[in-house]
Write a protein that holds these residues in place. Sequence first.
Motif, PDB file in Angstrom:
ATOM      1  N   GLU A 164       0.902  -1.211   0.083  1.00 18.99           N
ATOM      2  CA  GLU A 164      -0.052   0.062  -0.023  1.00 18.99           C
ATOM      3  C   GLU A 164       0.816   1.235  -0.132  1.00 18.99           C
ATOM      4  N   GLU A 165       2.069   1.194   0.610  1.00 18.17           N
ATOM      5  CA  GLU A 165       2.807   2.485   0.765  1.00 18.17           C
ATOM      6  C   GLU A 165       3.461   2.617  -0.496  1.00 18.17           C
ATOM      7  N   LEU A 166       4.046   1.462  -1.271  1.00 20.89           N
ATOM      8  CA  LEU A 166       4.383   1.496  -2.339  1.00 20.89           C
ATOM      9  C   LEU A 166       3.366   2.228  -3.547  1.00 20.89           C
ATOM     10  N   LYS A 167       2.207   1.802  -3.444  1.00 19.68           N
ATOM     11  CA  LYS A 167       1.465   2.190  -4.614  1.00 19.68           C
ATOM     12  C   LYS A 167       1.222   3.436  -4.300  1.00 19.68           C
ATOM     13  N   LYS A 168       1.061   3.913  -2.843  1.00 21.76           N
ATOM     14  CA  LYS A 168       0.773   5.498  -2.693  1.00 21.76           C
ATOM     15  C   LYS A 168       1.737   6.274  -3.381  1.00 21.76           C
ATOM     16  N   ASN A 169       3.078   5.806  -3.114  1.00 19.37           N
ATOM     17  CA  ASN A 169       4.370   6.595  -3.568  1.00 19.37           C
ATOM     18  C   ASN A 169       4.241   6.785  -5.228  1.00 19.37           C
TER      19      ASN A 169
ATOM     20  N   THR B 264       1.976   6.547  -6.882  1.00 17.80           N
ATOM     21  CA  THR B 264       0.501   7.466  -7.509  1.00 17.80           C
ATOM     22  C   THR B 264       1.008   8.889  -7.665  1.00 17.80           C
ATOM     23  N   GLN B 265       1.548   9.272  -6.326  1.00 17.70           N
ATOM     24  CA  GLN B 265       1.875  10.452  -5.957  1.00 17.70           C
ATOM     25  C   GLN B 265       3.201  11.027  -7.122  1.00 17.70           C
ATOM     26  N   ASP B 266       3.997   9.889  -7.479  1.00 22.69           N
ATOM     27  CA  ASP B 266       5.231  10.423  -8.109  1.00 22.69           C
ATOM     28  C   ASP B 266       4.954  10.573  -9.748  1.00 22.69           C
ATOM     29  N   LYS B 267       4.004  10.004  -9.995  1.00 22.88           N
ATOM     30  CA  LYS B 267       3.548  10.192 -11.610  1.00 22.88           C
ATOM     31  C   LYS B 267       2.998  11.367 -11.680  1.00 22.88           C
ATOM     32  N   LYS B 268       2.593  12.243 -10.507  1.00 19.42           N
ATOM     33  CA  LYS B 268       1.981  13.549 -10.942  1.00 19.42           C
ATOM     34  C   LYS B 268       3.085  14.576 -11.106  1.00 19.42           C
ATOM     35  N   GLN B 269       4.109  14.353 -10.693  1.00 19.03           N
ATOM     36  CA  GLN B 269       5.123  15.241 -11.018  1.00 19.03           C
ATOM     37  C   GLN B 269       6.251  15.307 -11.845  1.00 19.03           C
ATOM     38  N   LYS B 270       6.665  16.236 -12.521  1.00 17.34           N
ATOM     39  CA  LYS B 270       7.513  16.093 -13.360  1.00 17.34           C
ATOM     40  C   LYS B 270       8.883  15.784 -12.872  1.00 17.34           C
ATOM     41  N   THR B 271       9.913  15.115 -13.700  1.00 12.08           N
ATOM     42  CA  THR B 271      11.452  14.651 -13.296  1.00 12.08           C
ATOM     43  C   THR B 271      12.314  14.580 -14.326  1.00 12.08           C
ATOM     44  N   LEU B 272      13.399  14.925 -13.966  1.00 10.52           N
ATOM     45  CA  LEU B 272      14.415  14.971 -14.697  1.00 10.52           C
ATOM     46  C   LEU B 272      15.043  13.133 -14.980  1.00 10.52           C
ATOM     47  N   SER B 273      14.665  12.289 -14.055  1.00 12.09           N
ATOM     48  CA  SER B 273      14.776  10.970 -14.327  1.00 12.09           C
ATOM     49  C   SER B 273      13.614  10.119 -14.371  1.00 12.09           C
ATOM     50  N   PRO B 274      13.107   9.852 -15.490  1.00 17.86           N
ATOM     51  CA  PRO B 274      12.028   8.842 -15.421  1.00 17.86           C
ATOM     52  C   PRO B 274      11.978   7.602 -14.959  1.00 17.86           C
TER      53      PRO B 274
ATOM     54  N   TYR C 209      25.267   9.392  -6.209  1.00 18.45           N
ATOM     55  CA  TYR C 209      25.550  10.424  -5.338  1.00 18.45           C
ATOM     56  C   TYR C 209      24.562  11.810  -5.994  1.00 18.45           C
ATOM     57  N   ASP C 210      24.020  11.518  -7.358  1.00 16.96           N
ATOM     58  CA  ASP C 210      23.247  12.459  -7.858  1.00 16.96           C
ATOM     59  C   ASP C 210      22.105  12.777  -7.359  1.00 16.96           C
ATOM     60  N   VAL C 211      21.394  13.826  -6.496  1.00 18.06           N
ATOM     61  CA  VAL C 211      20.199  13.842  -6.021  1.00 18.06           C
ATOM     62  C   VAL C 211      18.873  13.478  -6.789  1.00 18.06           C
ATOM     63  N   ARG C 212      19.249  13.832  -8.165  1.00 22.72           N
ATOM     64  CA  ARG C 212      18.127  13.609  -9.200  1.00 22.72           C
ATOM     65  C   ARG C 212      17.709  12.215  -9.037  1.00 22.72           C
ATOM     66  N   LYS C 213      18.584  11.187  -8.817  1.00 23.39           N
ATOM     67  CA  LYS C 213      18.443   9.809  -8.903  1.00 23.39           C
ATOM     68  C   LYS C 213      17.985   9.292  -7.645  1.00 23.39           C
ATOM     69  N   LYS C 214      17.936  10.139  -6.533  1.00 24.34           N
ATOM     70  CA  LYS C 214      17.559   9.379  -5.161  1.00 24.34           C
ATOM     71  C   LYS C 214      16.138   8.706  -5.167  1.00 24.34           C
ATOM     72  N   ASN C 215      15.112   8.981  -6.236  1.00 24.35           N
ATOM     73  CA  ASN C 215      13.905   8.290  -6.160  1.00 24.35           C
ATOM     74  C   ASN C 215      13.880   7.017  -7.244  1.00 24.35           C
ATOM     75  N   CYS C 216      15.121   6.772  -7.861  1.00 23.11           N
ATOM     76  CA  CYS C 216      15.047   6.012  -8.916  1.00 23.11           C
ATOM     77  C   CYS C 216      14.991   4.582  -8.563  1.00 23.11           C
ATOM     78  N   ILE C 217      15.386   4.295  -7.263  1.00 22.37           N
ATOM     79  CA  ILE C 217      15.633   2.919  -6.909  1.00 22.37           C
ATOM     80  C   ILE C 217      14.563   2.723  -5.800  1.00 22.37           C
ATOM     81  N   ILE C 218      13.579   1.676  -5.855  1.00 18.62           N
ATOM     82  CA  ILE C 218      12.501   1.490  -4.736  1.00 18.62           C
ATOM     83  C   ILE C 218      12.598   0.261  -4.246  1.00 18.62           C
ATOM     84  N   LEU C 219      12.703  -0.280  -3.103  1.00 20.01           N
ATOM     85  CA  LEU C 219      12.838  -1.639  -2.680  1.00 20.01           C
ATOM     86  C   LEU C 219      11.480  -1.642  -1.795  1.00 20.01           C
ATOM     87  N   LEU C 220      10.871  -2.862  -2.309  1.00 20.02           N
ATOM     88  CA  LEU C 220       9.425  -3.326  -1.613  1.00 20.02           C
ATOM     89  C   LEU C 220       9.858  -4.353  -0.796  1.00 20.02           C
ATOM     90  N   ASP C 221      10.218  -4.152   0.658  1.00 15.49           N
ATOM     91  CA  ASP C 221      10.725  -5.201   1.740  1.00 15.49           C
ATOM     92  C   ASP C 221       9.750  -5.804   2.371  1.00 15.49           C
TER      93      ASP C 221
END
Length: 687
Positions: free
Chosen positions: A8-13, A15-25, A132-144
């Motif tokens: 559920e937390e992953l889905k919520k994230n 969903t919100q993430d798709k609403k924002q523009k990003t330099l790293s898709p 180290y690039d802050v633009r990529k901080k949301n590029c890796i997601i772990l569902l643990d």
Amino acid sequence: MIVFKNLEELKKNLTQDKKQKTLSPVRFINVDSISMWHEVKNFLATEKFIFLSEFCSAEDTMPNLKRFYTALKNETKNCCVLPLSEFLRVRPEIAESEIKKILNSFFQEPTNFRIYFLMYRLKSVLKSLEIYDVRKKNCIILLDTAEENNYSLTIIQKSLNLKLQGTRADGFKNYLKYWEEKPKESLHVYTNNAIYLQDQKFFDDVKVISDAFSLLRYHYNLPVELEKNFGSREDWEKLAVSVTKTGNLEKAFRYELNTDSFKPSLFSNFHLQENFQRWLLWLWCKIGNENFYADSCAKKSDSPKNWIEQIYIQIFDSNKNFSKVYDERREILSCLQVSLPEKFVDKIRQADKKLALKILTDTSVNEKILFFEVIRKFKFTNYDEVVAVLQKNFPALANYLSDSNGIFSTEQRAYFRKYRWLKVTNILSEDFYNLVNEIAENNSQNIYSLKSRNQLVAEEYFEDAAIFFVDALGVEYLNFLARIFSSPEFKNFTIKYQFGYCNLPSITEYNKDFLNDKNIAAEILDLDKIKHSTKKYPENILAELNFLSALKEKILTTLKNYKKIIVSADHGASRLAVLVRKTKFDKNFESKAREVFYGGRFANSLSGDKEKFSNFIEQNDKIIFADYSRFIQQGGAGNEIHGGATLEEWLVPVITIERTEKIISSNKSSAMPNKKRGIMANKNFDI
């Protein structure tokens, strides 16, 4: 990197993430179970799926990454890429570099679309990335979700023609398609490229069966202590065929070696077995119980040949349970028919004599020969100590050396005890030489106080008895015979041991008169042949021991037809009368006009010059030496000689064996030889 503990937390994230523009898709989403893989895949339900299988140019090739990356760069809509993790799972060496390449390829201008990479069990790789690039901080997601999953991948070389139970995918393209659709369980991928992956180090449960060894290792649980280099390709392939047929490794060993369990008898004819069978036996012991000697030796060896060497030499280091180890090792060696390893022979020769004697066995001729080398290192004062060890390690030799109480007088016992020791060690000592001379001076008085062999035989013989004649069976063997007649097979017989002197000279020509007009059960000439043969020491003694040991069965067979047999001989023989030659003790005389016989042990008597000789007996117009003197005569003397009047030449056993029960055999009449002496006079029992 973002970590979520539930879906559920992953889905919520997301969903919100798709609403924002990003330099790293790019979004790498890692899950830990197949069930979660399906949940996340269904949630993403993007406008488009990009399947890696579509970039495979053939059914059994890896995807073309160059084409794949070109397609990604041209994407402008939400998409989900499948199954990158499964491609990287079989190519772990490029996993980190390819993920980084993807991360660095999509930074142009802000965008709302996303490229999702649904990853399965690749957490270790993703977490190890240094970003180290802050633009990529949301590029890796772990569902643990901490779910357990026993999924595994097995890659099988198609040319092995194996059909293992489980879900099958033919070729890498179909392997990728399996994950692009509905993966649900462990998978077997059959490919022609498994051989190129066999040395790969995987970061997940991936097994490569590129040959017979890997099949055994990964599918039939081949123990980890067995390494590929332990056998040839042909060996492993043969074993794999057998294991596939029987179901497991243990059953294959039993089937191929034709046995229900491991046993030392499997070593029988080891030298004649095919290399494959030797190898199987070695492998079986290599994974066996270390408490068994053959197993511990196998574990310390790297080949069947080295294993046999270890079986011979490892006992040198066995300080605990030596008796158990010795017995197990001896049982194995009794089945083996191989040459003694040089390393073992060297260790025996260099070892302490007591340890060497303790280790040796009588399981081969060459090892028996080593016994004589070792015994020569002992002194005569060690007689009883040596015999005690031989009783277990070399019983036949122990029986020859052993004393039988009550048969000899104290002086006779001492004489033959020393004689047998010197014969076994192949030495003529000065003290014994002097003893022979001392006895020779009074031979007439001492020996003639005994009964003659002729008299003893006459006293024991009756009409239904028979003579068991053994040529050259001197009294030195009386102890040995007493030992073999003490076995349970003779429990229904009364046995009487006596000995007397034979006629002089001590040769057959003068000593067959006691057979006249008597039943001759057997007339065996083998022992005399051994004594006159060219066999070298100690093979000559080994031949005598073999003869004596086999004599037991000959006598038992003969006893089936008689109530009583009398075992006796024509004469004895002397080994020391041969050893004396060319030593400082060698007292020899020119024959001159005399006719000399039997290596110079006696000659025709001539009047007027007998006073030149000492320690002789004159009988039957012959001068017969009672010590080790000799007349010079051309030719060798063989292993032993007779004709003289030393105790070993002159005294012979007279053993009566009488049945205490009636003869059961109904074929007595047909088995009985003719009573007239001479009908069987030339019969020779080959032992």
